[in-house]
Design a protein around this motif. Structure first.
Motif, mmCIF file in Angstrom:
data_model
loop_
_atom_site.group_PDB
_atom_site.id
_atom_site.type_symbol
_atom_site.label_atom_id
_atom_site.label_comp_id
_atom_site.label_asym_id
_atom_site.label_seq_id
_atom_site.Cartn_x
_atom_site.Cartn_y
_atom_site.Cartn_z
ATOM 1 N N ILE A 60 -52.631 20.284 -12.432
ATOM 2 C CA ILE A 60 -53.946 19.841 -12.027
ATOM 3 C C ILE A 60 -53.968 18.383 -11.409
ATOM 4 O O ILE A 60 -54.866 18.437 -10.677
ATOM 5 C CB ILE A 60 -54.559 19.881 -13.651
ATOM 6 C CG1 ILE A 60 -54.545 21.237 -14.089
ATOM 7 C CG2 ILE A 60 -56.073 19.196 -13.461
ATOM 8 C CD1 ILE A 60 -55.478 22.264 -13.592
ATOM 9 N N VAL A 61 -53.065 17.608 -11.842
ATOM 10 C CA VAL A 61 -53.065 16.253 -11.094
ATOM 11 C C VAL A 61 -52.737 16.450 -9.863
ATOM 12 O O VAL A 61 -53.281 15.734 -9.108
ATOM 13 C CB VAL A 61 -52.158 15.461 -11.848
ATOM 14 C CG1 VAL A 61 -51.568 14.065 -11.322
ATOM 15 C CG2 VAL A 61 -52.543 15.112 -13.423
ATOM 16 N N ALA A 62 -51.715 17.260 -9.619
ATOM 17 C CA ALA A 62 -51.279 17.294 -7.903
ATOM 18 C C ALA A 62 -52.454 18.158 -7.179
ATOM 19 O O ALA A 62 -53.071 17.413 -6.170
ATOM 20 C CB ALA A 62 -50.129 18.321 -7.998
ATOM 21 N N VAL A 65 -55.400 15.334 -6.620
ATOM 22 C CA VAL A 65 -55.096 14.431 -5.730
ATOM 23 C C VAL A 65 -55.079 14.892 -4.259
ATOM 24 O O VAL A 65 -55.709 14.316 -3.383
ATOM 25 C CB VAL A 65 -53.568 13.891 -6.077
ATOM 26 C CG1 VAL A 65 -53.230 12.912 -4.700
ATOM 27 C CG2 VAL A 65 -53.481 12.877 -7.314
ATOM 28 N N LEU A 66 -54.749 16.164 -4.099
ATOM 29 C CA LEU A 66 -55.041 16.620 -2.949
ATOM 30 C C LEU A 66 -56.208 17.247 -2.396
ATOM 31 O O LEU A 66 -56.499 16.987 -1.073
ATOM 32 C CB LEU A 66 -53.993 17.907 -2.676
ATOM 33 C CG LEU A 66 -52.393 17.830 -2.810
ATOM 34 C CD1 LEU A 66 -51.605 19.094 -2.700
ATOM 35 C CD2 LEU A 66 -51.890 16.748 -1.606
ATOM 36 N N LEU A 67 -56.967 17.536 -3.409
ATOM 37 C CA LEU A 67 -58.381 17.849 -3.261
ATOM 38 C C LEU A 67 -59.325 16.611 -2.652
ATOM 39 O O LEU A 67 -59.972 16.755 -1.775
ATOM 40 C CB LEU A 67 -58.918 18.345 -4.486
ATOM 41 C CG LEU A 67 -60.464 19.175 -4.186
ATOM 42 C CD1 LEU A 67 -60.323 20.271 -3.350
ATOM 43 C CD2 LEU A 67 -60.948 19.547 -5.930
ATOM 44 N N VAL A 68 -58.989 15.540 -3.538
ATOM 45 C CA VAL A 68 -59.587 14.141 -2.940
ATOM 46 C C VAL A 68 -59.275 13.984 -1.540
ATOM 47 O O VAL A 68 -60.018 13.626 -0.617
ATOM 48 C CB VAL A 68 -59.366 12.997 -3.817
ATOM 49 C CG1 VAL A 68 -59.910 11.778 -3.361
ATOM 50 C CG2 VAL A 68 -59.962 13.459 -5.376
ATOM 51 N N PHE A 69 -57.637 13.980 -1.227
ATOM 52 C CA PHE A 69 -57.154 13.851 0.140
ATOM 53 C C PHE A 69 -58.067 14.802 1.125
ATOM 54 O O PHE A 69 -58.347 14.336 2.240
ATOM 55 C CB PHE A 69 -55.824 14.007 -0.056
ATOM 56 C CG PHE A 69 -54.877 14.168 1.449
ATOM 57 C CD1 PHE A 69 -54.863 13.010 2.105
ATOM 58 C CD2 PHE A 69 -54.870 15.343 2.352
ATOM 59 C CE1 PHE A 69 -54.160 13.080 3.384
ATOM 60 C CE2 PHE A 69 -54.400 15.173 3.302
ATOM 61 C CZ PHE A 69 -54.016 14.247 3.963
ATOM 62 N N GLY A 418 -57.271 9.159 -2.168
ATOM 63 C CA GLY A 418 -56.398 10.043 -1.833
ATOM 64 C C GLY A 418 -54.948 9.594 -1.549
ATOM 65 O O GLY A 418 -54.155 9.953 -2.036
ATOM 66 N N CYS A 419 -54.800 8.574 -0.822
ATOM 67 C CA CYS A 419 -53.672 7.828 -0.241
ATOM 68 C C CYS A 419 -53.144 7.109 -1.314
ATOM 69 O O CYS A 419 -51.921 7.071 -1.640
ATOM 70 C CB CYS A 419 -54.173 6.574 0.721
ATOM 71 S SG CYS A 419 -54.140 7.394 2.444
ATOM 72 N N ILE A 420 -54.125 6.417 -2.244
ATOM 73 C CA ILE A 420 -53.409 5.754 -3.347
ATOM 74 C C ILE A 420 -52.703 6.913 -4.255
ATOM 75 O O ILE A 420 -51.561 6.608 -4.927
ATOM 76 C CB ILE A 420 -54.754 5.230 -4.264
ATOM 77 C CG1 ILE A 420 -55.162 3.864 -3.440
ATOM 78 C CG2 ILE A 420 -54.060 4.565 -5.569
ATOM 79 C CD1 ILE A 420 -56.392 3.394 -4.176
#
Length: 480
Positions: A60-62, A65-69, A418-420
C-alpha cells in the motif's frame, strides 16, 4: 550509380506503429510486474525477514508513493509522446546529458531485471520438469529456449505480444484472486483481521526490507509511456493506463498478500514463512484449494515469469530504438519493420544482450537463483529508483519553465511529494542492499558503484557525441 531506396526501405526509419489501447498497455505493465512471482516469491521473503504480518501494508505504501509520482508523470505524458519514456522525460526536463545518463540507467535496469527473471524462470522450469518425471537439463538450456520464444514474439507487432500477455495475465491474476476468495470465504486460519494494516504491525521488525521488495515488485510501470507511439490516442491512453496500472497492481498485491497472511494467521505467519519461505504461498493454496490447485499455481509461476520476460524485452527494444533515433548508437537500430511496425532490430539487439548476460553467468557456473536472479534484481531495484527520482525532478523542471499546464497539484506538489517518497525508499533500499543481493557487503558496494558509473558513462557519451556534432558542423561550414 546507386539506386533509389524503395518505399519499404524509406518507411523503415521513423515512428513505431500499433493500435494498442488502455487495456493492452495495462496488461503489458502488470505482466512486467509479474503478480504471481511477487506473491509467490517476494512476499514470503518480506514476511520472513521484514515485518511479518505487516508486509501487505508495504504494498500500500509503495503504491501510494508511485500513484503520487504518477500524477506528474501522467501530466507530462500529455505534452510529449516518445517511446523513450523516462529517458525522454529527463532529456526534456534536464537536458541531453542528464537524459542520456537516465537512458543508460534505464538500459541497465531492464537488462538486469530481465536477466534476473531468465535465471529464476529457467530454474523454476527445470525443477518443475524434473518433479514431473522429465529430464534434468541444465538451467541455461531452458533459459536459451525461453530467450528464443521471447525473441520471436518481441520481433513482431506489439499487438500480438499484448494478446499473448493478456491471456497469461488473466489466468495468473485469476488464480491469485481464487486463492484470496478461498481464504476469505473460510475465514483464514484464525478468522479475518486487519492486523496487517495497522501501524504497529507495519513498523515491527524491519519494515525497510518489506518496502524494498514491495517497490521492486512495481518495476515496469514506466511501460505506460514506453508504448505511447503504438497506442491509440496516446495523450489520453497513457495517463489513464498509468493510473489504472498502479492502482490495480497495488490492490492485487495488498489483497492477495493479506490473504496469504490470514491463511496462516497474523500471529503465526512469520514463523511459517521462516520455516518454508519458498513454499509459503503454494502451501496456502494447498490448504485452502487443494493440492491440484497448488500444482497449477506452481506451473503458472512459469507463465508469470515468461510474461514478465516478454514485457521487459519489449521495453528494452523500444529504449534501444529511441536512443538510435536520437543519434546515440547505430542508426540501423532505429529502423522499424515494414510489416509489423515494430523495432525489430532493437529487438534482435536485446536478444543478443540477453544471451551474453545469461551466458556469462552460465559459463561462470553461477547459481541461477542465488546469484543471477538475486544480484541482477537488486541492481535493477536501485537503478530504477534513481531513474524515477531523476524523472520526478525533470517533471518539476519542465513545468516550472513552461506554461502548458498551470495545475499546481499535477505539476508541482505531487511531483515533489513523489520525489520525496522515492528518496526515502531509496535510502531504505541502500541501507538494506547487502541483504537484497545475498548478504555480501563487498558485492553490494560494487553493484551500487556500477549504478553510478553507468549514469556517468551516459553523461560522458552525451558530451562526446555533442562535441563530435560541433566538430562536424564547423568542418561543413569551413568547406562552404
Amino acid at each position: 550509380m546507386t539506386s533509389e531506396p524503395t518505399h519499404a526501405e524509406a518507411s523503415q526509419t521513423g515512428t513505431l506503429r500499433g493500435s494498442i489501447g488502455v487495456a493492452g498497455i495495462v496488461f503489458l505493465v502488470i505482466a512486467a510486474a509479474a503478480p504471481l512471482t511477487a506473491i509467490g516469491g517476494a512476499l514470503p521473503v518480506m514476511i520472513a525477514t521484514g515485518n511479518g504480518a505487516g508486509a501487505p501494508m508495504a504494498y500500500i505504501v509503495a503504491g501510494v508513493v508511485l500513484l503520487v509520482f504518477s500524477v506528474g508523470y501522467a501530466a507530462m505524458s500529455r505534452h510529449m509522446v516518445d517511446t523513450g519514456a523516462f529517458y525522454s522525460y529527463v532529456h526534456k526536463g534536464l537536458g541531453r546529458s542528464m537524459g542520456l545518463g537516465a537512458a543508460a540507467l534505464a538500459l541497465l535496469t531492464y537488462t538486469a531485471i530481465q536477466a534476473a527473471v531468465y535465471g529464476l524462470a529457467a530454474s523454476t522450469l527445470r525443477d518443475l520438469v524434473v518433479e514431473y518425471g522429465g529430464p534434468d537439463i541444465d538451467w541455461w538450456a531452458w533459459a536459451l529456449g525461453l530467450i528464443a520464444i521471447v525473441a520471436v514474439l518481441g520481433y513482431r507487432s506489439i499487438d500480438l505480444g499484448a494478446k499473448v500477455l493478456a491471456v497469461l495475465l488473466v489466468l495468473e491474476v485469476g488464480i491469485i484472486l481464487a486463492l484470496s476468495v478461498a481464504v476469505f470465504a473460510r475465514g483464514g486460519a484464525a478468522g479475518i483481521d486487519v492486523v496487517s494494516f495497522t501501524p504497529a504491525s507495519f513498523f515491527s521488525g524491519s519494515p525497510g526490507i518489506a518496502l524494498m521488495f514491495a517497490i521492486a515488485s512495481f518495476i515496469g510501470f514506466e511501460a505506460t509511456a514506453i508504448y505511447g507511439e503504438e497506442a491509440r490516442n496516446p495523450k489520453r491512453t497513457v495517463p489513464i493506463a498509468t493510473y489504472v496500472a498502479v492502482i490495480v497492481i497495488g490492490v492485487v498485491y495488498a489483497v492477495s498478500s493479506w490473504a496469504v497472511v490470514l491463511a496462516y494467521g497474523s500471529a503465526d505467519v512469520a514463523a511459517a514463512a521462516t520455516a518454508d519461505t519458498a513454499g509459503l504461498t503454494f502451501g496456502a493454496a494447498a490448504l485452502f484449494m487443494g493440492d491440484t490447485a497448488s500444482d497449477i499455481m506452481l506451473i503458472m509461476l512459469v507463465t508469470s515469469l515468461f510474461a514478465s520476460l516478454l514485457a521487459f524485452h519489449n521495453a528494452i527494444s523500444r529504449y534501444v530504438f529511441a536512443l538510435a533515433r536520437q543519434g546515440v548508437g547505430p542508426r540501423s537500430l532505429a529502423r522499424t519493420h515494414t510489416r509489423h511496425g515494430s523495432p525489430h532490430r532493437g529487438s534482435l539487439f536485446q536478444t543478443l544482450s540477453a544471451v551474453i548476460v545469461v551466458g556469462a553467468f552460465a559459463i561462470a557456473g553461477s547459481d541461477p537463483v542465488l546469484e543471477l536472479f538475486t544480484w541482477m534484481s537488486g541492481l535493477a531495484t536501485v537503478s530504477i529508483l534513481v531513474l524515477m527520482i531523476l524523472t520526478g525532478v525533470a517533471i518539476v523542471a519542465f513545468f516550472a519553465r513552461s506554461d502548458v499546464d498551470k495545475r499546481w497539484w499535477h505539476t508541482r506538489i505531487a511531483p515533489v511529494l513523489g520525489c520525496i517518497g522515492l528518496i526515502v525508499i531509496t535510502g531504505l533500499v541502500v541501507d538494506n542492499f547487502a541483504l537484497l543481493v545475498g548478504g555480501s557487503s563487498v558485492l553490494a558496494t560494487l553493484l551500487l558503484v556500477l549504478v553510478v558509473l553507468v549514469f556517468i558513462a551516459g553523461v560522458l557519451i552525451s558530451k562526446l557525441s555533442a562535441g563530435k556534432e560541433v566538430d562536424r558542423s564547423e568542418h561543413e561550414e569551413s568547406r562552404t
